[in-house]
Design a protein around this motif. Sequence first.
Motif, PDB file in Angstrom:
ATOM      1  N   ASP A  50       0.826  -1.209   0.000  1.00 19.13           N
ATOM      2  CA  ASP A  50       0.000   0.000   0.000  1.00 19.13           C
ATOM      3  C   ASP A  50       0.862   1.262   0.000  1.00 19.13           C
ATOM      4  O   ASP A  50       0.559   2.242  -0.704  1.00 19.13           O
ATOM      5  CB  ASP A  50      -0.925   0.006   1.222  1.00 19.13           C
ATOM      6  N   ALA A  51       1.939   1.236   0.774  1.00 18.82           N
ATOM      7  CA  ALA A  51       2.819   2.404   0.852  1.00 18.82           C
ATOM      8  C   ALA A  51       3.503   2.654  -0.487  1.00 18.82           C
ATOM      9  O   ALA A  51       3.620   3.805  -0.940  1.00 18.82           O
ATOM     10  CB  ALA A  51       3.860   2.202   1.948  1.00 18.82           C
ATOM     11  N   ASN A  53       2.406   1.744  -3.448  1.00 16.79           N
ATOM     12  CA  ASN A  53       1.389   2.173  -4.399  1.00 16.79           C
ATOM     13  C   ASN A  53       1.046   3.646  -4.194  1.00 16.79           C
ATOM     14  O   ASN A  53       0.980   4.420  -5.155  1.00 16.79           O
ATOM     15  CB  ASN A  53       0.134   1.319  -4.223  1.00 16.79           C
ATOM     16  N   THR A  54       0.863   4.052  -2.934  1.00 12.80           N
ATOM     17  CA  THR A  54       0.518   5.445  -2.620  1.00 12.80           C
ATOM     18  C   THR A  54       1.638   6.398  -3.049  1.00 12.80           C
ATOM     19  O   THR A  54       1.381   7.458  -3.643  1.00 12.80           O
ATOM     20  CB  THR A  54       0.252   5.594  -1.116  1.00 12.80           C
ATOM     21  N   LYS A  55       2.870   6.027  -2.767  1.00 15.40           N
ATOM     22  CA  LYS A  55       4.008   6.878  -3.121  1.00 15.40           C
ATOM     23  C   LYS A  55       4.139   7.020  -4.639  1.00 15.40           C
ATOM     24  O   LYS A  55       4.355   8.125  -5.159  1.00 15.40           O
ATOM     25  CB  LYS A  55       5.297   6.286  -2.547  1.00 15.40           C
ATOM     26  N   LEU A  57       1.784   6.595  -6.960  1.00 12.41           N
ATOM     27  CA  LEU A  57       0.661   7.352  -7.508  1.00 12.41           C
ATOM     28  C   LEU A  57       0.842   8.852  -7.279  1.00 12.41           C
ATOM     29  O   LEU A  57       0.503   9.663  -8.148  1.00 12.41           O
ATOM     30  CB  LEU A  57      -0.654   6.877  -6.883  1.00 12.41           C
ATOM     31  N   ALA A  58       1.388   9.217  -6.117  1.00 14.31           N
ATOM     32  CA  ALA A  58       1.627  10.633  -5.837  1.00 14.31           C
ATOM     33  C   ALA A  58       2.659  11.213  -6.803  1.00 14.31           C
ATOM     34  O   ALA A  58       2.505  12.340  -7.296  1.00 14.31           O
ATOM     35  CB  ALA A  58       2.107  10.801  -4.392  1.00 14.31           C
ATOM     36  N   THR A  81      -6.862  15.020  -9.152  1.00 15.05           N
ATOM     37  CA  THR A  81      -6.162  13.876  -8.583  1.00 15.05           C
ATOM     38  C   THR A  81      -6.022  12.810  -9.658  1.00 15.05           C
ATOM     39  O   THR A  81      -6.801  12.769 -10.617  1.00 15.05           O
ATOM     40  CB  THR A  81      -6.924  13.296  -7.380  1.00 15.05           C
ATOM     41  N   GLU A  85      -6.366   4.173 -10.074  1.00 17.43           N
ATOM     42  CA  GLU A  85      -6.703   3.814  -8.695  1.00 17.43           C
ATOM     43  C   GLU A  85      -5.692   2.858  -8.087  1.00 17.43           C
ATOM     44  O   GLU A  85      -5.577   2.777  -6.858  1.00 17.43           O
ATOM     45  CB  GLU A  85      -8.105   3.231  -8.621  1.00 17.43           C
ATOM     46  N   SER A  86      -4.979   2.110  -8.918  1.00 14.51           N
ATOM     47  CA  SER A  86      -3.981   1.179  -8.398  1.00 14.51           C
ATOM     48  C   SER A  86      -2.955   0.880  -9.477  1.00 14.51           C
ATOM     49  O   SER A  86      -3.251   0.925 -10.680  1.00 14.51           O
ATOM     50  CB  SER A  86      -4.641  -0.125  -7.939  1.00 14.51           C
TER      51      SER A  86
END
Length: 297
Positions: A50-51, A53-55, A57-58, A81, A85-86
């Motif tokens: 998750d971390a 993926n979030t990083k 995507l940002a 944004t 989504e993933s």
Amino acid sequence: MRLVWMLVFALAGGTALAASPEDDYIAARDKAISEIAALESSNAQVETLDAANTKALADLEKRLSAILGPLSVKDFPATGTINLESLSASDIGFGMLDGLRYARSDEGPSIVATTRGLAGRWLQSRAEEEDESLKLPAGLDEALKLDAFYTQAIGADAAFVKTLDFSLKTPEGADIAVARLGGWTQDVGPIYDQQVVVAVVKGDRVLIAEAPASPPVPKIAACEAVWTAADAAAQKFQETYQGSDLKDQQAYDSANAAWEKGDGDYRACMGERLPGDPAFPAVLAEAQQLADHMAGK
């Protein structure tokens, strides 16, 4: 002198081969997808995935913001944004259209913006899909006329199903303007939460707007009757065939066939009768206004 000319050609060649911002974005996206796939293969913890993926995507969102710049469409925010989504192929929302989504709320109108170049690359990848159910035409003008485009480009866990196409006036300056009425669903049957979806291509920009139909699309008695009859027939098949495995399969196939035919007949009925309903002119005007605003009017 020869050395000077060699230097000039070398510099010119370097400039010609320099990666564009879109090239850099695609490279960063594909690298992130590979890295997350490697983490999954190594059985990394969910928190780690998750971390990552979030990083990623940002980072991709920043790159897209630099490519697209601020949005300038009436009633929509200037910043968006990321539409993806993933970045994990095992997740819902993987592989959506590369772009930014602009919205003031989760339930209200939204716009997904991208460039012709990014849309073209995305469509080319779909045109080369081995899975026939995911294939799309490589041409943008052709793809924008298909439900499957909206399902894959801006949807995540449901399919977009058209009720009817609107006859739009192409706004001045726009190259393409396509609008349709439809809804998101995971099953057959009436979709009462109807959405107005409008796509406008102008210059290098591709904008796809989605907004709840206003006023809400009314139920039409004749069309409701079509679906009610189909649903009853499907349920009768299920009640009639019970017992052996073969009959259970017959029941399943016959019921599904009745539901699918009923779904098609219901939508055909809505497409034929809705333009005559008193609510239709306002919904059509909503679609035209979205197109006009996206084109800069």
